[in-house]
Enzyme design. Sequence first.
Site, short mmCIF file in Angstrom:
data_model
loop_
_atom_site.label_atom_id
_atom_site.label_comp_id
_atom_site.label_asym_id
_atom_site.label_seq_id
_atom_site.Cartn_x
_atom_site.Cartn_y
_atom_site.Cartn_z
N HIS A 51 0.79 -1.81 11.09
CA HIS A 51 2.34 -1.98 11.80
C HIS A 51 2.71 -1.86 13.21
CE1 HIS A 51 2.63 -3.61 8.55
NE2 HIS A 51 2.87 -3.31 7.26
N GLN A 64 1.98 -9.92 11.31
CA GLN A 64 2.95 -8.30 10.87
C GLN A 64 1.78 -8.28 11.10
OE1 GLN A 64 0.69 -7.79 6.81
NE2 GLN A 64 3.14 -8.50 5.85
N SER A 92 4.92 -5.55 3.41
CA SER A 92 3.49 -5.26 4.23
C SER A 92 2.83 -5.75 3.47
CB SER A 92 3.25 -3.78 4.41
OG SER A 92 1.59 -3.86 5.10
N LEU A 93 1.52 -5.45 2.58
CA LEU A 93 0.38 -5.85 1.69
C LEU A 93 1.67 -6.78 0.92
CD1 LEU A 93 -2.66 -6.27 0.88
CD2 LEU A 93 -1.92 -4.46 -0.70
N GLN A 110 0.98 -0.96 -0.05
CA GLN A 110 -0.03 -0.22 0.29
C GLN A 110 0.62 1.54 0.09
OE1 GLN A 110 -2.58 -0.18 2.98
NE2 GLN A 110 -4.14 1.49 2.46
N ARG A 122 -8.94 -7.79 5.05
CA ARG A 122 -8.12 -7.47 5.68
C ARG A 122 -8.04 -5.56 5.60
NH1 ARG A 122 -2.43 -5.38 4.70
NH2 ARG A 122 -0.71 -5.95 6.43
#
Length: 314
Positions: free
Chosen positions: A202, A251, A93-94, A12, A118
């Site tokens: 996060h 995560q 991340s994503l 993202q 998510r």
Amino acid sequence: MTGKTALIFPGQGSQSVGMLADLAAQHRIVGDTFSQASDALGYDLWALASEGPEDRLNQTEITQPAMLTADIATWRVWCELEGPVPDYMAGHSLGEYAALVAAGAIDFVEAVKLVSQRGKLMQEATPAGTGAMAAVLGLDDERLEEICQQSAGGQVVSCANFNAPGQVVIAGHAPAVERACEAAKQAGARRALLLPVSVPSHCALMKGAADALEPALAETEIKAPLLPVYQNVDVTARSEPADIRAALAAQLWQPVLWTRTIQMFSTMGVERVAECGPGKVLAGLNRRISREMGCTALVDADSMATTIAQWSQS
């Protein structure tokens, strides 16, 4: 070819209206991949990615499936052109979900549904205006961690993305993030800039979203990856599905250890890296982490063809 290779997948923040237009014009598989995702989601994802509006594309629950789909469309073009199989994979991340799909651990359509959920859970975890994220440039990681602890004042603020040396994103309650930004500037940070995001990713504010995601992860079939995928939470490649699920849940509220990931690749002999998805964010970060390790962004047909030719040389 001497030296090992890695493909990395952006997350993202790398989305933009019109992304992948050049690849889509020359490779039908891009549109086919978006059609698959659209069927799974119940709306036209390619129209949003191509035409916007930008504010809708930037909504977390839309951005996440859009970026996953863009990453996998790029990967499928790479495979269609017989790009060499990399030695390692990782995603920011994503982007970690894209890496797991590309490595055969998660079915693409199931992953699209999963990251859509998510995104919704992340958006619901904190009311609008509650959380914030900020990029802090020019401080040591340890010093910034100390500043976050000192600035919390009973709220949450912590390091969320260790993106490159001297380039860290912090996240938490908006007032605490603002306090940490001011303290960072006083400590000598070159910049401390609030980011235009609605979800403080996060950090501990996402623990509820992580807990809520676990049932969806449990229902998603996950297989052992065909290639090592180094996960953000601890820079470890896993083969057991239960362990992969646990790392994906963690995560959401634990920091992304991207600097360590690229440093790990370097120590393992990786000499060439390609960013597999829209934009050049990770390529830029990689140059800050390791000047010796080349990183190309596969942003169009020319960069894709050139990179495949270079990697294919014996």
